[in-house]
Motif scaffolding. Structure first.
Motif, PDB file in Angstrom:
ATOM      1  N   PRO A   1      18.139   1.732   0.013  1.00  0.00           N
ATOM      2  CA  PRO A   1      18.706   0.826  -1.029  1.00  0.00           C
ATOM      3  C   PRO A   1      17.459   0.415  -1.788  1.00  0.00           C
ATOM      4  N   PHE A   2      16.151   0.752  -1.511  1.00  0.00           N
ATOM      5  CA  PHE A   2      14.939   0.035  -2.269  1.00  0.00           C
ATOM      6  C   PHE A   2      14.476   1.222  -3.175  1.00  0.00           C
ATOM      7  N   TYR A   3      15.123   2.490  -3.052  1.00  0.00           N
ATOM      8  CA  TYR A   3      14.593   3.501  -3.722  1.00  0.00           C
ATOM      9  C   TYR A   3      14.421   3.337  -5.223  1.00  0.00           C
TER      10      TYR A   3
ATOM     11  N   GLY B   1      14.110   0.663  -6.911  1.00  0.00           N
ATOM     12  CA  GLY B   1      13.001  -0.501  -6.984  1.00  0.00           C
ATOM     13  C   GLY B   1      11.442   0.188  -6.915  1.00  0.00           C
ATOM     14  N   LEU B   2      11.601   0.900  -5.873  1.00  0.00           N
ATOM     15  CA  LEU B   2      10.306   1.757  -5.410  1.00  0.00           C
ATOM     16  C   LEU B   2       9.870   2.758  -6.544  1.00  0.00           C
ATOM     17  N   LEU B   3      10.606   3.375  -7.300  1.00  0.00           N
ATOM     18  CA  LEU B   3      10.535   4.251  -8.310  1.00  0.00           C
ATOM     19  C   LEU B   3       9.711   3.278  -9.685  1.00  0.00           C
TER      20      LEU B   3
ATOM     21  N   VAL C   1      -3.782   4.613  -4.795  1.00  0.00           N
ATOM     22  CA  VAL C   1      -3.877   3.133  -4.919  1.00  0.00           C
ATOM     23  C   VAL C   1      -2.772   2.981  -6.035  1.00  0.00           C
ATOM     24  N   LYS C   2      -1.684   2.376  -5.402  1.00  0.00           N
ATOM     25  CA  LYS C   2      -0.392   2.066  -6.171  1.00  0.00           C
ATOM     26  C   LYS C   2      -0.651   1.117  -7.055  1.00  0.00           C
ATOM     27  N   PRO C   3       0.139   1.224  -8.054  1.00  0.00           N
ATOM     28  CA  PRO C   3      -0.048   0.227  -9.363  1.00  0.00           C
ATOM     29  C   PRO C   3      -0.482  -1.325  -9.002  1.00  0.00           C
TER      30      PRO C   3
ATOM     31  N   HIS D   1       3.839  -8.364   0.771  1.00  0.00           N
ATOM     32  CA  HIS D   1       5.064  -7.765   0.575  1.00  0.00           C
ATOM     33  C   HIS D   1       5.450  -6.427   0.814  1.00  0.00           C
ATOM     34  N   VAL D   2       6.344  -5.575   1.520  1.00  0.00           N
ATOM     35  CA  VAL D   2       6.633  -4.372   1.840  1.00  0.00           C
ATOM     36  C   VAL D   2       6.951  -3.747   0.446  1.00  0.00           C
ATOM     37  N   SER D   3       7.389  -4.309  -0.528  1.00  0.00           N
ATOM     38  CA  SER D   3       7.649  -3.681  -1.925  1.00  0.00           C
ATOM     39  C   SER D   3       6.339  -3.672  -2.878  1.00  0.00           C
ATOM     40  N   ARG D   4       5.272  -4.155  -2.480  1.00  0.00           N
ATOM     41  CA  ARG D   4       4.036  -4.362  -3.159  1.00  0.00           C
ATOM     42  C   ARG D   4       2.732  -4.065  -2.094  1.00  0.00           C
ATOM     43  N   ASN D   5       2.857  -3.101  -1.399  1.00  0.00           N
ATOM     44  CA  ASN D   5       1.856  -2.747  -0.571  1.00  0.00           C
ATOM     45  C   ASN D   5       0.764  -1.794  -0.708  1.00  0.00           C
ATOM     46  N   VAL D   6       0.282  -1.846  -2.134  1.00  0.00           N
ATOM     47  CA  VAL D   6      -1.027  -1.475  -2.472  1.00  0.00           C
ATOM     48  C   VAL D   6      -1.193   0.126  -2.421  1.00  0.00           C
TER      49      VAL D   6
ATOM     50  N   HIS E   1       7.906  13.327  -4.654  1.00  0.00           N
ATOM     51  CA  HIS E   1       7.212  12.625  -3.591  1.00  0.00           C
ATOM     52  C   HIS E   1       8.081  11.858  -2.492  1.00  0.00           C
ATOM     53  N   TYR E   2       9.086  11.058  -3.155  1.00  0.00           N
ATOM     54  CA  TYR E   2       9.796  10.170  -2.211  1.00  0.00           C
ATOM     55  C   TYR E   2      10.963  10.850  -1.868  1.00  0.00           C
ATOM     56  N   CYS E   3      11.248  12.116  -1.813  1.00  0.00           N
ATOM     57  CA  CYS E   3      12.670  12.969  -1.723  1.00  0.00           C
ATOM     58  C   CYS E   3      13.353  12.203  -0.588  1.00  0.00           C
ATOM     59  N   GLU E   4      12.446  12.163   0.719  1.00  0.00           N
ATOM     60  CA  GLU E   4      13.311  11.722   1.723  1.00  0.00           C
ATOM     61  C   GLU E   4      13.752  10.355   1.644  1.00  0.00           C
ATOM     62  N   LEU E   5      13.457   9.498   0.527  1.00  0.00           N
ATOM     63  CA  LEU E   5      13.896   7.955   0.797  1.00  0.00           C
ATOM     64  C   LEU E   5      14.862   7.759  -0.359  1.00  0.00           C
ATOM     65  N   ARG E   6      15.435   8.878  -0.936  1.00  0.00           N
ATOM     66  CA  ARG E   6      16.281   8.710  -2.061  1.00  0.00           C
ATOM     67  C   ARG E   6      17.718   7.914  -1.636  1.00  0.00           C
TER      68      ARG E   6
ATOM     69  N   HIS F   1       0.509  -0.768   8.753  1.00  0.00           N
ATOM     70  CA  HIS F   1       2.124  -0.740   8.683  1.00  0.00           C
ATOM     71  C   HIS F   1       2.591  -0.840   7.324  1.00  0.00           C
ATOM     72  N   THR F   2       3.659  -0.088   7.179  1.00  0.00           N
ATOM     73  CA  THR F   2       4.404  -0.052   5.797  1.00  0.00           C
ATOM     74  C   THR F   2       4.547  -1.642   5.152  1.00  0.00           C
ATOM     75  N   ASN F   3       5.050  -2.422   6.206  1.00  0.00           N
ATOM     76  CA  ASN F   3       5.398  -3.841   5.866  1.00  0.00           C
ATOM     77  C   ASN F   3       4.027  -4.718   6.393  1.00  0.00           C
TER      78      ASN F   3
ATOM     79  N   VAL G   1      -6.107  -1.948   4.909  1.00  0.00           N
ATOM     80  CA  VAL G   1      -6.001  -2.284   3.620  1.00  0.00           C
ATOM     81  C   VAL G   1      -4.595  -3.002   3.201  1.00  0.00           C
ATOM     82  N   ARG G   2      -3.516  -2.864   3.935  1.00  0.00           N
ATOM     83  CA  ARG G   2      -2.296  -3.530   3.740  1.00  0.00           C
ATOM     84  C   ARG G   2      -2.389  -4.858   4.450  1.00  0.00           C
ATOM     85  N   GLY G   3      -3.177  -5.057   5.489  1.00  0.00           N
ATOM     86  CA  GLY G   3      -3.289  -6.358   6.224  1.00  0.00           C
ATOM     87  C   GLY G   3      -4.158  -7.275   5.512  1.00  0.00           C
TER      88      GLY G   3
ATOM     89  N   SER H   1      -6.356   7.668   8.627  1.00  0.00           N
ATOM     90  CA  SER H   1      -5.930   7.026   7.176  1.00  0.00           C
ATOM     91  C   SER H   1      -4.816   5.987   7.494  1.00  0.00           C
ATOM     92  N   ARG H   2      -3.786   6.399   8.085  1.00  0.00           N
ATOM     93  CA  ARG H   2      -2.439   5.866   8.329  1.00  0.00           C
ATOM     94  C   ARG H   2      -3.042   4.349   9.242  1.00  0.00           C
ATOM     95  N   THR H   3      -3.751   4.495  10.044  1.00  0.00           N
ATOM     96  CA  THR H   3      -4.327   3.225  10.691  1.00  0.00           C
ATOM     97  C   THR H   3      -5.136   2.424   9.851  1.00  0.00           C
TER      98      THR H   3
HETATM   99  P1  ADP Z   1       4.732   4.431   3.998  1.00  0.00           P
HETATM  100  O1  ADP Z   1       4.411   4.223   2.574  1.00  0.00           O
HETATM  101  O2  ADP Z   1       4.008   3.555   4.805  1.00  0.00           O
HETATM  102  O3  ADP Z   1       4.837   5.488   4.543  1.00  0.00           O
HETATM  103  P2  ADP Z   1       7.784   4.682   3.823  1.00  0.00           P
HETATM  104  O4  ADP Z   1       7.435   6.121   3.519  1.00  0.00           O
HETATM  105  O5  ADP Z   1       8.606   4.332   4.805  1.00  0.00           O
HETATM  106  O6  ADP Z   1       6.409   4.029   4.213  1.00  0.00           O
HETATM  107  O7  ADP Z   1       8.282   3.932   2.472  1.00  0.00           O
HETATM  108  C1  ADP Z   1       7.458   4.307   1.306  1.00  0.00           C
HETATM  109  C2  ADP Z   1       7.078   3.194   0.437  1.00  0.00           C
HETATM  110  O8  ADP Z   1       8.406   2.757   0.014  1.00  0.00           O
HETATM  111  C3  ADP Z   1       6.549   2.131   1.111  1.00  0.00           C
HETATM  112  O9  ADP Z   1       5.057   2.169   0.993  1.00  0.00           O
HETATM  113  C4  ADP Z   1       6.810   0.891   0.190  1.00  0.00           C
HETATM  114  O10 ADP Z   1       6.113   0.992  -0.861  1.00  0.00           O
HETATM  115  C5  ADP Z   1       8.392   1.298   0.014  1.00  0.00           C
HETATM  116  N1  ADP Z   1       9.348   0.421   0.876  1.00  0.00           N
HETATM  117  C6  ADP Z   1       9.453   0.912   2.377  1.00  0.00           C
HETATM  118  N2  ADP Z   1      10.184   0.224   2.762  1.00  0.00           N
HETATM  119  C7  ADP Z   1      10.856  -0.699   1.843  1.00  0.00           C
HETATM  120  C8  ADP Z   1      11.653  -2.018   1.641  1.00  0.00           C
HETATM  121  N3  ADP Z   1      12.322  -2.185   3.060  1.00  0.00           N
HETATM  122  N4  ADP Z   1      11.852  -2.748   0.604  1.00  0.00           N
HETATM  123  C9  ADP Z   1      11.000  -2.213  -0.454  1.00  0.00           C
HETATM  124  N5  ADP Z   1      10.045  -1.339  -0.476  1.00  0.00           N
HETATM  125  C10 ADP Z   1      10.104  -0.465   0.598  1.00  0.00           C
END
Ligand code: ADP
Length: 169
Positions: A76-78, A80-82, A28-30, A128-133, A68-73, A110-112, A121-123, A104-106
């Motif tokens: 552009p949102f990296y 902000g995500l941290l 559960v995210k912040p 917002h994708v940047s606050r997806n719980v 944890h999020y090494c694949e996303l570094r 969806h991320t968005n 849960v997200r639905g 669990s994924r189901t």
């Molecule tokens: P998921 O969490 O559904 O596995 P990702 O691994 O693609 O999705 O992304 C990790 C997290 O990064 C997302 O849950 C979300 O918090 C954030 N994120 C993903 N895409 C965006 C975006 N376009 N803008 C802002 N934050 C994003």
């Protein structure tokens, strides 16, 4: 002949056991913690039939999150995500059960959140994708990696259900 049947049966039993021992990491995210959604999220996983084998609340370090999020570094949102993920405590859990990663994924959706159906849960809880719980691992291998990152083996507990054991006391 008899011997091979014995081992085949044993192998089948072990495979079945392994199947029910699949694990995933859910967090559960912040924003979820701040919006008092922890209980409802746990309830969904319990109700579905999964088994809670690890649970803790912590303020995640940037170091842990960058692993944890090494694949996303490069995204552009990296950064902000941290910032988001360090904006308050998170509740991290290990759930166990048949097909728990995929299911669990189901359940999380969806991320968005705009594309997450109601009932997920997200639905149900986010817009917002940047606050997806919530977070849930996206593959069995990813789950193993994430569980090792967030938990020590000793903090993952194996327990039996009371309706499958005699009270014996
Ligand atoms: P998921 O969490 O559904 O596995 P990702 O691994 O693609 O999705 O992304 C990790 C997290 O990064 C997302 O849950 C979300 O918090 C954030 N994120 C993903 N895409 C965006 C975006 N376009 N803008 C802002 N934050 C994003």
């Amino acid at each position: 002949r008899r011997g091979s049947t014995f081992f085949e049966k044993k192998k089948k039993k072990l495979a079945a056991l392994k199947d029910f021992r699949e694990r995933t990491l859910v967090a559960v995210k912040p924003d979820g913690v701040q919006r008092r959604l922890v209980g409802q999220i746990i309830q969904r996983f319990e109700q579905r039939g999964f088994k809670l084998v690890g649970l803790k609340m912590l303020e995640a370090s940037e170091e842990l999150l960058s692993e944890h999020y090494c694949e996303l570094r490069m995204k552009p949102f990296y950064h902000g995500l941290l910032r988001y993920m360090t904006s308050g405590p998170v509740v991290v859990m290990v759930w166990e059960g048949h097909n728990v990663v995929q299911t669990s994924r189901t359940m999380v959706g969806h991320t968005n959140p705009a594309e997450a159906p109601a009932g997920t849960v997200r639905g149900d809880f986010s817009i917002h994708v940047s606050r997806n719980v919530v977070h849930a691992s996206d593959s069995v291998e990813g789950a193993q990696r994430e569980i090792q990152l967030w938990f020590q083996e000793k903090d993952i507990l194996n327990w039996d259900c009371c309706d499958q054991t005699s009270t014996g006391d």
